[in-house]
Design an enzyme around this catalytic site. Sequence first.
Site, PDB file in Angstrom:
ATOM      1  N   GLN A  58       0.964  -1.158   0.027  1.00  0.00           N
ATOM      2  CA  GLN A  58       0.172   0.240   0.176  1.00  0.00           C
ATOM      3  C   GLN A  58       0.837   1.288   0.056  1.00  0.00           C
ATOM      4  OE1 GLN A  58      -2.443   0.514   3.421  1.00  0.00           O
ATOM      5  NE2 GLN A  58      -3.769   1.849   2.699  1.00  0.00           N
ATOM      6  N   GLY A  86      -2.374  -6.408  12.127  1.00  0.00           N
ATOM      7  CA  GLY A  86      -1.188  -7.062  12.478  1.00  0.00           C
ATOM      8  C   GLY A  86      -0.387  -6.539  13.810  1.00  0.00           C
ATOM      9  N   ASP A  87      -1.381  -5.336  14.440  1.00  0.00           N
ATOM     10  CA  ASP A  87      -0.906  -4.858  15.619  1.00  0.00           C
ATOM     11  C   ASP A  87      -2.140  -5.174  16.625  1.00  0.00           C
ATOM     12  OD1 ASP A  87      -3.104  -3.340  14.864  1.00  0.00           O
ATOM     13  OD2 ASP A  87      -1.903  -1.396  15.194  1.00  0.00           O
ATOM     14  N   GLU A 138     -16.911   6.486  13.120  1.00  0.00           N
ATOM     15  CA  GLU A 138     -15.778   6.839  13.697  1.00  0.00           C
ATOM     16  C   GLU A 138     -15.828   7.996  14.886  1.00  0.00           C
ATOM     17  OE1 GLU A 138     -13.080   5.030  13.237  1.00  0.00           O
ATOM     18  OE2 GLU A 138     -14.395   3.649  11.851  1.00  0.00           O
ATOM     19  N   ARG A 317      25.244 -25.560  25.428  1.00  0.00           N
ATOM     20  CA  ARG A 317      25.151 -24.874  24.127  1.00  0.00           C
ATOM     21  C   ARG A 317      24.604 -25.870  22.992  1.00  0.00           C
ATOM     22  NH1 ARG A 317      30.855 -22.214  22.974  1.00  0.00           N
ATOM     23  NH2 ARG A 317      29.800 -21.807  21.070  1.00  0.00           N
ATOM     24  N   HIS A 347      32.856 -29.292  37.875  1.00  0.00           N
ATOM     25  CA  HIS A 347      33.494 -27.921  38.229  1.00  0.00           C
ATOM     26  C   HIS A 347      34.171 -27.432  37.066  1.00  0.00           C
ATOM     27  CE1 HIS A 347      32.563 -29.333  42.329  1.00  0.00           C
ATOM     28  NE2 HIS A 347      33.487 -30.390  42.009  1.00  0.00           N
ATOM     29  N   ARG A 424      54.010 -34.183  33.109  1.00  0.00           N
ATOM     30  CA  ARG A 424      54.503 -32.938  34.050  1.00  0.00           C
ATOM     31  C   ARG A 424      56.121 -32.939  33.658  1.00  0.00           C
ATOM     32  NH1 ARG A 424      51.637 -35.628  39.039  1.00  0.00           N
ATOM     33  NH2 ARG A 424      49.261 -35.097  38.686  1.00  0.00           N
TER      34      ARG A 424
END
Length: 441
Positions: A58, A86-87, A138, A317, A347, A424
């Site tokens: 539009q 839409g709102d 209106e 994740r 830990h 080590r």
Amino acid sequence: MQSSLPKVLHTLAGNPLLLHVINTARLLSPNKICIVIGHGGELIQRSIVGDDLTWVMQERQLGTGHAVMQVQSHLDKDGLTLVLYGDVPLVSIHTLRELIVIARGKYCALLTAVVEDPFGYGRIVRDSETRTIIAIIEQKDADAEQQAIHEINTGVMLIPNVYLHEWLPKLENNNMQHEYYLTDIIAIAVKQNVYVASSQPENLWEVMGVNNRRQLAELERIYQKVYADKLLDRGVGLSDPARIDIRGELVCGSDVEIDINCIFEGAVKLNDAVQVGAHCILKNVTVAAKTVILPYSLIEDTEIGENCKIGPYARIRPGSKLSNRVHIGNFVEVKNSQVGLGSKANHLSYIGDSIVGENVNIGAGTITCNYDGANKHQTIIEDDVFIGSGTQLVAPVKISKGSTIGAGSTITRNTPEGALTVTRTKQVSFTEWKRPVKSKK
């Protein structure tokens, strides 16, 4: 909205306002969904996709009637056209189906509401004797008597296409706004003796629109309260129904307990006797029975088995899968990994791009070094492995079944089964060394 983002892309319960309306419309199995867009339309089209959507531009916003004129060429000759906004995101499928029923396939039908303060809305004008609808006036065009009417037009209407094609070209803009009102169709219908039916929503919030952030926040709280009430009715334990946010779909088994300030996004399923501690965020997660998720844990795109213990402060994740009786403790991060039955990382560890077997113990401070700066590599930890604290596993590497890794080791090669592996250097002490001290000012 005081924003560069188109209003209908602002989110409610994690989804754009417009998507709520589209998803409700889809439940009616319509032949076609046409969406009229104006300013910001290209961004809206990129943000909301669907092969069942017909987008119509539009160029000039000249009223609701003008908006429907833009889609006229897309409408069939027969059938019904349902006009939504839409709102206005929370109109229910039950309300829309009732509107369709009363239209009986041949009448116009309006969704109206009786409100305490009708200011700003179009008024429903009825015949004083028959109480049938004769017009919608209106706010700016209403006289004092009409402004005193408390039954308002919500904007949602159902119109037979055979009439819509005939009436749209007859709309005029002879009003204070110089706009083409879709509501003028009702006066045309009355003039042609076409019956105008009406129904009202069960809840007024279904027809509440969003024009600013305050109204958006109000609807968010309404949505969350309604969802929380449904969970309570299904037997879910909520420590405080006012402090939970569902931004998708939450499915719960029996005896599920959820503490305060938890957020559930996407599709989340909590099976029987799952407990979720305070301040957790779960997104696209399935949790099997009797698992406990302790506070401040963040879990995304993950499957979690039965009788697991997660957190507190754990992060799991996408791409992860935890078997039964797995423990993922405080400040442990798991990413794109499988963790086998009864294994533990309690830990301060990172497990990435890994396959962890059964009954593995991962000591505090252990990390899988899965990234070489360009590519990701996999770590395999087989069953019954014990990994000492402060260990680095440099992928690609395999820790074979029954291995023990000494604390503080950096493992770069595959280990033999059942062996103790350490890396080590010899411990050295310098007895003459003095710790630096602060110099006097």
